[in-house]
Structure formats: C-alpha cells, structure tokens
Design a protein around this motif. Structure first.
Motif, PDB file in Angstrom:
ATOM      1  N   ALA A 357       0.691  -1.217  -0.037  1.00  0.00           N
ATOM      2  CA  ALA A 357      -0.025   0.098   0.030  1.00  0.00           C
ATOM      3  C   ALA A 357       0.935   1.186  -0.055  1.00  0.00           C
ATOM      4  CB  ALA A 357      -0.958  -0.085   1.106  1.00  0.00           C
ATOM      5  N   ARG A 358       1.978   1.203   0.566  1.00  0.00           N
ATOM      6  CA  ARG A 358       2.967   2.180   0.804  1.00  0.00           C
ATOM      7  C   ARG A 358       3.392   2.438  -0.443  1.00  0.00           C
ATOM      8  NH1 ARG A 358       4.531   5.810   4.393  1.00  0.00           N
ATOM      9  NH2 ARG A 358       6.642   6.880   4.323  1.00  0.00           N
ATOM     10  N   MET A 359       3.860   1.433  -1.243  1.00  0.00           N
ATOM     11  CA  MET A 359       4.634   1.672  -2.617  1.00  0.00           C
ATOM     12  C   MET A 359       3.513   2.241  -3.668  1.00  0.00           C
ATOM     13  SD  MET A 359       6.358  -2.033  -3.093  1.00  0.00           S
ATOM     14  CE  MET A 359       6.961  -1.728  -4.792  1.00  0.00           C
ATOM     15  N   VAL A 360       2.206   1.770  -3.434  1.00  0.00           N
ATOM     16  CA  VAL A 360       1.279   2.410  -4.383  1.00  0.00           C
ATOM     17  C   VAL A 360       1.159   4.061  -4.215  1.00  0.00           C
ATOM     18  CG1 VAL A 360      -1.169   2.611  -5.125  1.00  0.00           C
ATOM     19  CG2 VAL A 360       0.132   0.313  -4.812  1.00  0.00           C
ATOM     20  N   SER A 361       1.124   4.353  -2.633  1.00  0.00           N
ATOM     21  CA  SER A 361       0.967   5.721  -2.510  1.00  0.00           C
ATOM     22  C   SER A 361       2.035   6.664  -2.865  1.00  0.00           C
ATOM     23  CB  SER A 361       0.606   5.683  -0.909  1.00  0.00           C
ATOM     24  OG  SER A 361      -0.723   5.171  -0.721  1.00  0.00           O
ATOM     25  N   GLN A 362       3.124   6.256  -2.516  1.00  0.00           N
ATOM     26  CA  GLN A 362       4.337   6.637  -2.810  1.00  0.00           C
ATOM     27  C   GLN A 362       4.753   6.670  -4.095  1.00  0.00           C
ATOM     28  OE1 GLN A 362       6.434   8.783  -0.781  1.00  0.00           O
ATOM     29  NE2 GLN A 362       6.095   7.958   1.234  1.00  0.00           N
ATOM     30  N   GLY A 363       4.693   5.575  -4.855  1.00  0.00           N
ATOM     31  CA  GLY A 363       4.843   5.715  -6.372  1.00  0.00           C
ATOM     32  C   GLY A 363       3.796   6.730  -7.056  1.00  0.00           C
ATOM     33  N   ALA A 364       2.685   6.959  -6.606  1.00  0.00           N
ATOM     34  CA  ALA A 364       1.790   7.697  -7.454  1.00  0.00           C
ATOM     35  C   ALA A 364       1.971   9.248  -6.869  1.00  0.00           C
ATOM     36  CB  ALA A 364       0.124   7.452  -6.812  1.00  0.00           C
ATOM     37  N   THR A 365       2.442   9.405  -5.787  1.00  0.00           N
ATOM     38  CA  THR A 365       3.052  10.720  -5.288  1.00  0.00           C
ATOM     39  C   THR A 365       4.384  11.090  -6.306  1.00  0.00           C
ATOM     40  OG1 THR A 365       2.060  10.288  -3.113  1.00  0.00           O
ATOM     41  CG2 THR A 365       3.522  11.990  -3.191  1.00  0.00           C
ATOM     42  N   ALA A 366       5.175  10.078  -6.172  1.00  0.00           N
ATOM     43  CA  ALA A 366       6.454  10.261  -6.966  1.00  0.00           C
ATOM     44  C   ALA A 366       6.130  10.795  -8.316  1.00  0.00           C
ATOM     45  CB  ALA A 366       7.462   9.114  -6.681  1.00  0.00           C
ATOM     46  N   LEU A 367       5.327  10.213  -8.932  1.00  0.00           N
ATOM     47  CA  LEU A 367       4.816  10.475 -10.357  1.00  0.00           C
ATOM     48  C   LEU A 367       4.253  11.831 -10.432  1.00  0.00           C
ATOM     49  CD1 LEU A 367       4.396   9.350 -13.301  1.00  0.00           C
ATOM     50  CD2 LEU A 367       2.082   8.445 -12.791  1.00  0.00           C
ATOM     51  N   ALA A 368       3.565  11.923  -9.365  1.00  0.00           N
ATOM     52  CA  ALA A 368       3.112  13.347  -9.630  1.00  0.00           C
ATOM     53  C   ALA A 368       4.255  14.682  -9.411  1.00  0.00           C
ATOM     54  CB  ALA A 368       1.762  13.442  -8.425  1.00  0.00           C
ATOM     55  N   PHE A 369       4.941  14.215  -8.447  1.00  0.00           N
ATOM     56  CA  PHE A 369       6.077  15.232  -8.250  1.00  0.00           C
ATOM     57  C   PHE A 369       6.788  14.967  -9.679  1.00  0.00           C
ATOM     58  CE2 PHE A 369       6.703  14.181  -3.534  1.00  0.00           C
ATOM     59  CZ  PHE A 369       5.516  14.986  -3.118  1.00  0.00           C
ATOM     60  N   ALA A 370       6.921  14.365 -10.278  1.00  0.00           N
ATOM     61  CA  ALA A 370       7.809  14.479 -11.475  1.00  0.00           C
ATOM     62  C   ALA A 370       7.284  15.134 -12.636  1.00  0.00           C
ATOM     63  CB  ALA A 370       8.243  12.841 -12.024  1.00  0.00           C
ATOM     64  N   ILE A 371       6.022  14.922 -12.679  1.00  0.00           N
ATOM     65  CA  ILE A 371       5.357  15.554 -13.997  1.00  0.00           C
ATOM     66  C   ILE A 371       4.518  16.617 -13.881  1.00  0.00           C
ATOM     67  CG2 ILE A 371       4.803  13.201 -14.899  1.00  0.00           C
ATOM     68  CD1 ILE A 371       1.897  13.376 -14.347  1.00  0.00           C
ATOM     69  N   ALA A 372       4.449  17.181 -12.449  1.00  0.00           N
ATOM     70  CA  ALA A 372       3.562  18.329 -12.291  1.00  0.00           C
ATOM     71  C   ALA A 372       4.090  19.746 -12.872  1.00  0.00           C
ATOM     72  CB  ALA A 372       3.530  18.446 -10.848  1.00  0.00           C
ATOM     73  N   GLY A 373       5.613  19.757 -12.460  1.00  0.00           N
ATOM     74  CA  GLY A 373       6.094  20.884 -13.145  1.00  0.00           C
ATOM     75  C   GLY A 373       6.242  21.297 -14.662  1.00  0.00           C
ATOM     76  N   PRO A 374       6.663  20.224 -15.261  1.00  0.00           N
ATOM     77  CA  PRO A 374       6.495  20.273 -16.529  1.00  0.00           C
ATOM     78  C   PRO A 374       5.243  20.229 -17.422  1.00  0.00           C
ATOM     79  CG  PRO A 374       8.182  18.475 -15.965  1.00  0.00           C
ATOM     80  CD  PRO A 374       7.358  18.913 -14.749  1.00  0.00           C
ATOM     81  N   LEU A 375       4.084  19.604 -16.731  1.00  0.00           N
ATOM     82  CA  LEU A 375       2.915  19.786 -17.061  1.00  0.00           C
ATOM     83  C   LEU A 375       2.236  21.024 -16.933  1.00  0.00           C
ATOM     84  CD1 LEU A 375       0.638  17.633 -18.073  1.00  0.00           C
ATOM     85  CD2 LEU A 375      -0.194  17.524 -15.777  1.00  0.00           C
ATOM     86  N   ALA A 376       2.531  21.595 -15.903  1.00  0.00           N
ATOM     87  CA  ALA A 376       2.121  23.001 -15.844  1.00  0.00           C
ATOM     88  C   ALA A 376       2.819  24.109 -16.809  1.00  0.00           C
ATOM     89  CB  ALA A 376       2.180  23.511 -14.282  1.00  0.00           C
ATOM     90  N   ASP A 377       4.258  24.071 -16.382  1.00  0.00           N
ATOM     91  CA  ASP A 377       4.836  25.103 -17.190  1.00  0.00           C
ATOM     92  C   ASP A 377       5.109  24.974 -18.664  1.00  0.00           C
ATOM     93  OD1 ASP A 377       5.569  26.058 -14.892  1.00  0.00           O
ATOM     94  OD2 ASP A 377       7.674  25.013 -14.697  1.00  0.00           O
ATOM     95  N   GLN A 378       4.861  23.805 -19.062  1.00  0.00           N
ATOM     96  CA  GLN A 378       5.112  23.689 -20.668  1.00  0.00           C
ATOM     97  C   GLN A 378       3.876  23.293 -21.348  1.00  0.00           C
ATOM     98  OE1 GLN A 378       8.383  20.574 -21.412  1.00  0.00           O
ATOM     99  NE2 GLN A 378       9.230  21.427 -19.455  1.00  0.00           N
ATOM    100  N   VAL A 379       2.773  22.901 -20.622  1.00  0.00           N
ATOM    101  CA  VAL A 379       1.686  22.576 -21.351  1.00  0.00           C
ATOM    102  C   VAL A 379       0.474  23.502 -20.984  1.00  0.00           C
ATOM    103  CG1 VAL A 379      -0.076  20.729 -21.750  1.00  0.00           C
ATOM    104  CG2 VAL A 379       2.200  19.970 -21.452  1.00  0.00           C
ATOM    105  N   PHE A 380      -0.094  23.433 -19.919  1.00  0.00           N
ATOM    106  CA  PHE A 380      -1.208  24.140 -19.264  1.00  0.00           C
ATOM    107  C   PHE A 380      -1.059  25.901 -19.319  1.00  0.00           C
ATOM    108  CE2 PHE A 380      -2.367  19.804 -18.174  1.00  0.00           C
ATOM    109  CZ  PHE A 380      -3.457  19.567 -18.682  1.00  0.00           C
ATOM    110  N   GLU A 381       0.142  26.299 -18.797  1.00  0.00           N
ATOM    111  CA  GLU A 381       0.049  27.680 -18.627  1.00  0.00           C
ATOM    112  C   GLU A 381       0.505  28.362 -19.986  1.00  0.00           C
ATOM    113  OE1 GLU A 381       0.953  29.983 -15.707  1.00  0.00           O
ATOM    114  OE2 GLU A 381      -0.535  28.466 -15.088  1.00  0.00           O
TER     115      GLU A 381
END
Length: 456
Positions: A357-381
């Motif tokens: 369960a912790r792997m799933v939670s941390q994995g999902a969070t890590a994926l969000a950390f990795a893509i959040a900045g580029p997704l916001a800066d390069q796509v939606f902004e």
C-alpha cells in the motif's frame, strides 16, 4: 465492589499504548518535517534552482518506494518493537551526520540527498511497522478511529513550513537539526518504555518451510492482495487519490504565489495542515461509516469538488477555505482504506500488504512530483496565457495569465476524482469488500509482547 472486565481492561491498555506510541511518532515526524523544509529552503537559497529543490521530494519518494517491500517483510518476520527503535536510531545517526556537517560549515547540496534518502527509508520502516502493529493494539471497533488519528502525522508535515520559517529565523539550521535529534530521542524513549506486540504469530515450522526465498517474501503482499477480491482495486483507487494529492501539493504553492506573497503562503499552508488535522480528529471521534468503502467513494467526490474549485478565482480566501476542505478528506479516505486492509488480510502477511500500500501511495506521489512542473509550465500555462490555445474557451471561465494553467490542472484532477468516486460507488467488486470475511482474528495468537515471548 464490581471488578473491571478483563477484556475492557485489556482494550483500555491497548488504546493507551497506541496513544503513547502515536505521540512519539508524531513528535518524530514533526522534527523530520521541519528539518526537511528548512533543508529545501537552504538548497533553493543556495542554488536558486527549483529543480534541485523538487529533487529532494523526488529522492524521498523513490527511497521510500525502493525499501517498502523489505520493510513489509521485516514487519511480518522480526520484532516490531525493535524495528521501530532501530528505524529511529538509524535516522538519528543520519541527522547527526547532518549536524556535524552544519557545525563544520562543510554541508554541500549533494550531501542533502543521501541524508534525505536514509531518513525516508527509516520513515518507511517506521510507518509500515506502526500500521502493522496498530490492529494488535486497538480493538477492531475502534480501528477506523485509530487509523484516522494516525493520519495526523501528514497534517503535521504539511503545517511544518509555518513553524520551520520561524525556527530558521530564530535558531538557524543548526538549532533545527538539534531539535530533530531530540525528537528521535523522545520517540525511542517512549517505545522502550512500552510493552508492545512484536509479531502477529510465531511462524510455524510448516510456514518456515514454505518460504520460497527472498523474492517470494518481498512480493508476498501483492500475492495476498490478489487473493482477496477487490483489495487490489481499492489500492488503485487510493493511488489515484494520492496522485491528485501529490499534484496539488506541488502546484498549490506556485498557484498561490501568482496572486499573493510568501507570508500569506505560509498561513495558507498552515490552514491546509489544520484541515487535515481536523479531518484526522473527526475520524478519530466518528470512526467513519459502517461500510468503509462508502467513506472512500463519498469523500473522494468531496475532495474532487474541493480540488476543482481551486480554479474559481485567484483569491487567498478561496484557497484558505478549499485547501483545508480537500485535505480534510485525506484522513477519512486513508483511514477507511487502512482499516479494510488491516481486517481483510491475514495478520502474518499484514506487514507486506501495508508495504505494498505504501509503494502504491508513494509511487503515485512520486509520479505526480515528476510530472507536475513540466505539465504546468510547458503545457497548461502556455495554453491559458493571453492569446493561448484555450484563452478564448476555458480562459473565459477561469481566466488567463499566470497561474491559470495550474488552475486548469486542478480542474482536471478534481473531475477525475469525482469520476473515480462514481465508478467506485458503482463497482460491485469494490462495494463487496466490506462483506469479505474478517481475518484479523483468524490466528490463535493475536500478538505477543517481549515478556510473553521470553516466557514462552
């Protein structure tokens, strides 16, 4: 004079030990969270690099994922009390190394990352062991309440920036690290003073013979989840929520800073942490709905609406209401999910299931950390900049300019959570999890203290 029922006395003692060990873990988490925030500020001020700042969170998440299977196997097979103590001691040693480097004036940016990785690994061992031990301390009817209260640690971590800012200004990095070391001492002292369950049961000779090596031990949690209809799907739902939580956690600060200053940001971060703490306390009193899956789907919908509504206006007041409302849902969703896992899987595999369960939670969070900045800066902004691709459509509803692309990420993520809530409510597989047989008491021995093991 009427004598107190032994079962009631045992339950009260278990609750008392749970509260004591919970307080120790909260103190330790607070110290670690404050140190982590201050180190992030130090790295950013020294380098001016948002990438190096976000890399700290990514390293923490990856380290937690990497060590989670081992932590689950250890929690199932070894002395849980000693695992808690060893986790705090190793983390304290890593923090001591940090203190030496700070005192000598030799701390460098690259050194922050391995120290962060070690403390994250220790935190994973601590949390997996704690959640595995929890159903051995708390009566089943109070399990959801205890799991809700356990989520207060997350609230402490979110609210840490407000305290960290004041501490950094008054006592500096060295003082903050010293406080962190002291919190580990408190946690270890409390654990040493308590008589705690060490393991669910002694492994029988047959069980020992059936172990098929290290890899089988490490994947045991996934095997157990796959054998219990719906539990793996429940973890996917939890992972989706944690992904949304990760995106919001990374992007809410840049969103706020587009329309207000750092001082207001600190207040709003504290308000968000207070919302999660309130949710934790509410869950500890209420205990959640009788059918725990209903709590998961219902509060997923509430969280999705609150997340999407962040986009309505660039207003500190709006965020001050919505961020706590969104974070209020986390203890309920996580508490209900953890209670289902703790009661629907066999006690002798619970550590590995909690690690999964912790792997799933941390994995999902890590994926969000990795893509959040580029997704916001390069796509939606760029899409919601004046004259951007969505300026005349979506921009007409949520506005254009700095921060509006981030606001659109909140809209999309919130809508996905609402849709996921509807699917969870309609899924026969998920709705049936509450009806699975409880396995919490499926073994003859619920738990053994150190004294009982010594005597036996």
């Amino acid at each position: 004079m009427a004598q107190r029922d032994p079962g009631t006395r045992e339950a009260g003692e278990g609750l008392g030990r749970f509260v004591a060990i919970w307080l120790g873990q909260i103190v330790s988490l607070a110290g670690t969270a404050i140190t982590g925030f201050v180190l992030g500020v130090w790295v950013y001020q020294l380098t001016g690099s948002a990438t190096q700042f976000s890399l700290i969170m990514l390293v923490e998440a990856v380290a937690a994922i990497a060590v989670a299977p081992l932590a689950g196997a250890v929690a199932d097979r070894l002395d849980r009390r000693m695992t808690l103590i060893a986790s705090d001691v190793v983390a304290a040693v890593a923090t001591g190394v940090l203190l030496v480097l700070v005192n000598a004036g030799d701390l460098q940016v690259w050194q922050v990352y391995p120290i962060t990785a070690v403390t994250a690994m220790c935190s994973t061992f601590r949390m997996v062991t704690f959640t595995t031990m929890l159903p051995l301390l708390v009566p089943e009817q109070h399990l959801s309440r205890a799991n809700g209260l356990a989520q207060a640690g997350m609230a402490v971590q979110i609210a840490a920036p407000l305290a960290a800012g004041g501490l950094l200004a008054t006592i500096g990095l060295r003082g903050v690290v010293l406080i962190d070391l002291a919190t580990y001492g408190v946690a270890v002292a409390i654990t040493l003073a308590l008589s705690l369950p060490t393991r669910a049961t002694r492994p029988t000779p047959v069980e020992a013979a059936e172990r098929a090596g290290a890899l089988a031990e490490l994947r045991g949690g996934w095997t157990e989840l796959a054998s219990r209809r719906g539990l793996l799907t429940l973890l996917v739902v939890l992972g989706a929520f944690d992904f949304a939580f990760g995106l919001a956690g990374v992007l809410v600060q840049p969103l706020i800073l587009t329309f207000t200053g750092p001082a207001t940001l600190g207040v709003l971060m504290f308000a968000g942490g207070a919302g999660m703490l309130l949710g934790s306390l509410a869950m500890s009193v209420w205990g959640g709905p009788k059918r725990r899956v209903t709590g998961v789907s219902g509060f997923l919908a509430i969280g999705g609406v609150a997340l999407a509504a962040h986009s309505l206006s660039p207003s500190p007041l709006l965020i001050g209401i919505l961020a706590p409302a969104f974070l209020f849902t986390l203890p309920v969703i996580t508490g209900c999910t953890m209670s289902l896992l703790q009661t629907k899987v066999a006690p002798n595999t619970l550590g590995r299931v909690m690690a999964s369960a912790r792997m799933v939670s941390q994995g999902a969070t890590a994926l969000a950390f990795a893509i959040a900045g580029p997704l916001a800066d390069q796509v939606f902004e760029p899409m919601l900049a004046p004259g951007g691709a969505l300026a005349d459509s979506v921009g007409a509803m949520i506005g254009t300019g700095p921060g509006r692309g981030i606001a659109l990420v909140f809209v999309i993520t919130g809508a996905v959570l609402v849709g996921l809530a509807a699917l969870a409510a309609a899924s026969p597989t998920l709705r049936g999890i509450d009806d699975l047989p409880d396995l919490l008491h499926s073994t003859e021995v619920k738990g053994e203290t150190d004294a009982e093991l010594a005597a036996g």
